[in-house]
Motif scaffolding. Structure first.
Motif, PDB file in Angstrom:
ATOM      1  N   UNK A 172     -12.109   7.221  -2.872  1.00  0.00           N
ATOM      2  CA  UNK A 172     -13.284   6.656  -2.204  1.00  0.00           C
ATOM      3  C   UNK A 172     -14.223   5.941  -3.160  1.00  0.00           C
ATOM      4  N   UNK A 173     -13.932   6.030  -4.456  1.00  0.00           N
ATOM      5  CA  UNK A 173     -14.801   5.430  -5.465  1.00  0.00           C
ATOM      6  C   UNK A 173     -15.757   6.400  -6.106  1.00  0.00           C
ATOM      7  N   UNK A 174     -15.811   7.647  -5.617  1.00  0.00           N
ATOM      8  CA  UNK A 174     -16.693   8.646  -6.219  1.00  0.00           C
ATOM      9  C   UNK A 174     -16.211   9.002  -7.616  1.00  0.00           C
ATOM     10  N   UNK A 175     -17.149   9.221  -8.529  1.00  0.00           N
ATOM     11  CA  UNK A 175     -16.795   9.597  -9.894  1.00  0.00           C
ATOM     12  C   UNK A 175     -16.204  11.002  -9.896  1.00  0.00           C
ATOM     13  N   UNK A 176     -15.057  11.135 -10.540  1.00  0.00           N
ATOM     14  CA  UNK A 176     -14.323  12.404 -10.541  1.00  0.00           C
ATOM     15  C   UNK A 176     -14.074  12.929 -11.947  1.00  0.00           C
ATOM     16  N   UNK A 177     -14.720  12.345 -12.944  1.00  0.00           N
ATOM     17  CA  UNK A 177     -14.535  12.791 -14.317  1.00  0.00           C
ATOM     18  C   UNK A 177     -14.552  11.608 -15.255  1.00  0.00           C
ATOM     19  N   UNK A 178     -13.951  11.782 -16.416  1.00  0.00           N
ATOM     20  CA  UNK A 178     -13.897  10.679 -17.375  1.00  0.00           C
ATOM     21  C   UNK A 178     -12.667  10.799 -18.262  1.00  0.00           C
ATOM     22  N   UNK A 179     -12.421   9.716 -18.973  1.00  0.00           N
ATOM     23  CA  UNK A 179     -11.355   9.671 -19.961  1.00  0.00           C
ATOM     24  C   UNK A 179     -12.000   9.538 -21.327  1.00  0.00           C
ATOM     25  N   UNK A 180     -11.572  10.371 -22.258  1.00  0.00           N
ATOM     26  CA  UNK A 180     -12.079  10.262 -23.622  1.00  0.00           C
ATOM     27  C   UNK A 180     -10.935  10.412 -24.608  1.00  0.00           C
ATOM     28  N   UNK A 181     -11.216  10.115 -25.835  1.00  0.00           N
ATOM     29  CA  UNK A 181     -10.215  10.218 -26.888  1.00  0.00           C
ATOM     30  C   UNK A 181     -10.684  11.225 -27.919  1.00  0.00           C
ATOM     31  N   UNK A 182      -9.795  12.172 -28.232  1.00  0.00           N
ATOM     32  CA  UNK A 182     -10.133  13.207 -29.206  1.00  0.00           C
ATOM     33  C   UNK A 182      -8.913  13.468 -30.089  1.00  0.00           C
ATOM     34  N   UNK A 183      -9.128  13.394 -31.385  1.00  0.00           N
ATOM     35  CA  UNK A 183      -8.051  13.656 -32.338  1.00  0.00           C
ATOM     36  C   UNK A 183      -6.813  12.814 -32.042  1.00  0.00           C
ATOM     37  N   UNK A 184      -7.046  11.557 -31.634  1.00  0.00           N
ATOM     38  CA  UNK A 184      -5.932  10.659 -31.394  1.00  0.00           C
ATOM     39  C   UNK A 184      -5.270  10.814 -30.052  1.00  0.00           C
ATOM     40  N   UNK A 185      -5.707  11.770 -29.249  1.00  0.00           N
ATOM     41  CA  UNK A 185      -5.111  11.996 -27.936  1.00  0.00           C
ATOM     42  C   UNK A 185      -6.084  11.610 -26.838  1.00  0.00           C
ATOM     43  N   UNK A 186      -5.550  11.099 -25.727  1.00  0.00           N
ATOM     44  CA  UNK A 186      -6.358  10.757 -24.576  1.00  0.00           C
ATOM     45  C   UNK A 186      -6.526  11.990 -23.694  1.00  0.00           C
ATOM     46  N   UNK A 187      -7.755  12.288 -23.343  1.00  0.00           N
ATOM     47  CA  UNK A 187      -8.073  13.483 -22.558  1.00  0.00           C
ATOM     48  C   UNK A 187      -8.714  13.056 -21.249  1.00  0.00           C
ATOM     49  N   UNK A 188      -8.186  13.538 -20.128  1.00  0.00           N
ATOM     50  CA  UNK A 188      -8.769  13.281 -18.817  1.00  0.00           C
ATOM     51  C   UNK A 188      -9.527  14.534 -18.395  1.00  0.00           C
ATOM     52  N   UNK A 189     -10.831  14.410 -18.251  1.00  0.00           N
ATOM     53  CA  UNK A 189     -11.684  15.537 -17.868  1.00  0.00           C
ATOM     54  C   UNK A 189     -12.105  15.379 -16.416  1.00  0.00           C
ATOM     55  N   UNK A 190     -11.677  16.287 -15.571  1.00  0.00           N
ATOM     56  CA  UNK A 190     -12.115  16.281 -14.179  1.00  0.00           C
ATOM     57  C   UNK A 190     -13.472  16.960 -14.075  1.00  0.00           C
ATOM     58  N   UNK A 191     -14.282  16.543 -13.091  1.00  0.00           N
ATOM     59  CA  UNK A 191     -15.614  17.118 -12.943  1.00  0.00           C
ATOM     60  C   UNK A 191     -16.151  16.864 -11.549  1.00  0.00           C
ATOM     61  N   UNK A 192     -17.096  17.711 -11.141  1.00  0.00           N
ATOM     62  CA  UNK A 192     -17.800  17.481  -9.877  1.00  0.00           C
ATOM     63  C   UNK A 192     -18.682  16.241  -9.981  1.00  0.00           C
ATOM     64  N   UNK A 193     -19.392  16.111 -11.102  1.00  0.00           N
ATOM     65  CA  UNK A 193     -20.289  14.987 -11.332  1.00  0.00           C
ATOM     66  C   UNK A 193     -20.300  14.652 -12.818  1.00  0.00           C
ATOM     67  N   UNK A 194     -20.710  13.428 -13.121  1.00  0.00           N
ATOM     68  CA  UNK A 194     -20.901  13.003 -14.504  1.00  0.00           C
ATOM     69  C   UNK A 194     -22.332  12.503 -14.651  1.00  0.00           C
TER      70      UNK A 194
END
Length: 513
Positions: A172-194
């Motif tokens: 629906x377009x609602x924000x559901x988390x973010x993508x970040x990079x840590x120690x060379x790896x891509x991390x997808x963090x799910x969340x209720x809100x950002x």
């Protein structure tokens, strides 16, 4: 690295709220969200890389017997040049005394007088002494330390040092988390809100008081997610950055002028003579006066010689230390100063709860446009605003529906442009005084790099296109080709509108920055 990388992994979201940024806005929001689980994402180790620690002035709050929230709000509106929301100004001003008490309860060591009452300072465009300070001119660092200690004692807050790459959204377009990079790896963090608390964009300019990382990336993240941004053209240039060849530029707090310092030119003539408000005029007025004096060929100095210079080491130890490091004795020598990009009044458009136009996305602090600052921030209202909105955001997050699963999108190209080249463009064409020719050049120069994925170039492009579209001079936005004010209006933009303007301007093919 992107979300499709074989090294990518996902952390579950449950009821987590992600707060991006570890300045006063991020830390205060994380604390107010307790006991809800919070992941605080910061690009640098806690306590570093944030502008909060550099804030010299203090926190504006109507604490004195001769002061009132209504007076504070009126001063805020006057500085905002017609674009401050009166209801927001009053609500934030009313919150001020309680926020000071909250910080005192956390152990903030505010300066006090002989009677053990808060020592209140005066700054430009304030009608009362209402600047609550700590360590003279070390308020930002001491408030930051206070909040960091509180965060360390809060078990619901976890810290993740990582580089954010973008926001995740559901179908629906609602924000559901973010993508970040840590120690060379891509991390997808799910969340209720950002909650974006990523600070400002001053480092897009060659002359700035901001940390190197203050390139407005949170604004780019929000724009790419479809958020509306507001008043992006309003960049405040602090009039008295110390001009000794350093980058970032050290700051000489305007509280010095509140205590009697005066601006003079190379011939010791007063720079602000004949200008309403004199040395205590609003920042945009002082910045333009210094800019124009320098354009006439004279250097400008902040004159603290005499009694003020003699007590600089105790009343303004940070400035005294900065001067000493550059071989300047303020008691005997005037301090060379010039305007520098300092604070961004525009940002992600939010409502009274800090919510953006994208469901699940909130913004707090300098990255947000709350309606408080209008076209020109009143001194020492920034820390106040961030702490005022933190509990309002925390309360609103509780009623946000949980988003659906994040939709896997094609990874966007992320090709960061030459930062120094962007800074030169912004300094030359989107600075203290602007005109159509320079702004058009800036749009043409920045658009190609922005299209190639540069967050810094995109943020600069959003400032330049908004400035090009505002055909008037108001507050911190000054057009030499449109020196008069037009009817007051906000400038709401989305990324689609930015691209439309850029395409119109950039009809000719140009090389990217």
């Amino acid at each position: 690295m992107n979300a499709h990388s074989p090294f990518s992994f996902t952390l579950p979201g449950s009821d987590r709220v992600i707060v991006v940024g570890a300045g006063v806005a991020g830390l205060a929001t994380a604390l107010r969200l307790s006991p809800r689980p919070v992941t605080l994402v910061t690009a640098s180790p806690l306590g570093s890389g944030t502008a909060t620690g550099w804030a010299q002035g203090g926190i504006a709050a109507a604490m004195a017997e001769d002061d009132a929230a209504a007076l504070h709000a009126a001063d805020t509106e006057a500085a905002g040049a017609g674009l401050t929301d009166p209801a927001v100004a009053l609500r934030v001003a009313q919150a001020g005394p309680g926020l000071i008490e909250w910080l005192v309860g956390l152990g903030a060591p505010f300066d006090r007088d002989a009677a053990d009452t808060l020592a209140l300072g005066l700054e430009a465009a304030h009608s009362r002494r209402r600047i609550v300070r700590a360590g003279g001119d070390s308020t930002g660092r001491m408030v930051l330390d206070t909040l960091l200690k509180a965060v360390a004692l809060t078990p619901s807050i976890e810290i993740l040092v990582a580089d954010v790459r973008g926001l995740l959204q559901d179908g629906s377009g609602a924000v559901a988390g973010l993508v970040c990079e840590r120690d060379g790896a891509s991390v997808r963090l799910a969340a209720r809100s950002v909650v974006l608390a990523t600070g400002g964009l001053g480092s897009l300019y060659a002359s700035t008081t901001n940390p190197r990382g203050a390139t407005g990336r949170g604004l780019a993240f929000a724009a790419r997610a479809g958020a509306t941004l507001r008043d992006m053209e309003f960049v405040q240039f602090h009039p008295t950055a110390i001009s000794v060849g350093l980058d970032p530029m050290p700051l000489a707090t305007e509280a010095l002028r509140g205590e009697g310092a005066r601006l003079i030119d190379a011939n010791s003539e007063p720079v602000m003579a004949g200008i309403a408000g004199g040395d205590l005029a609003p920042r945009d007025v002082v910045a333009r006066a210094i800019f124009q004096a320098r354009r006439r060929g004279t250097e400008v100095f902040l004159d603290c010689r005499g009694a003020l210079g003699a007590r600089m080491a105790t009343r303004f130890p940070t400035v005294a230390g900065l001067c000493a490091a550059s071989g300047i004795d303020p008691q005997r020598q005037p301090i060379p100063v010039r305007p520098a990009a300092h604070y961004h009044m525009g940002g992600i458009k939010v409502d009274g709860t800090g919510a953006s136009t994208v469901p699940g996305l909130f913004a707090c602090g300098e990255v947000a446009s709350t309606g408080l600052h209008g076209a020109n921030r009143l001194a020492s209202n920034s820390l106040l605003e961030a702490m005022a909105f933190a509990p309002w955001i925390a309360e609103a997050v509780a009623s946000v529906p949980a988003p659906g699963p994040a939709v896997m999108a094609e990874p966007r190209r992320h090709d960061e442009a030459d930062h120094d080249a962007i800074r030169q463009v912004m300094e030359a064409d989107v600075g203290v005084v602007r005109d159509a020719d320079g702004l058009t050049d800036a749009v043409r120069d920045l658009a190609p790099a922005a299209r190639q994925g540069s967050d810094a170039a995109l943020t600069g492009l959003m400032v330049a296109t908004s400035a090009l579209s505002r055909h008037e001079s108001r507050g911190a936005h000054w057009r030499s080709d449109y020196p008069e004010q037009a009817p007051a209006r906000h400038s709401d933009v989305t990324l689609a509108e930015v691209w439309r303007i850029a395409e119109t301007v950039s009809a000719d093919t140009v090389a990217p920055v």
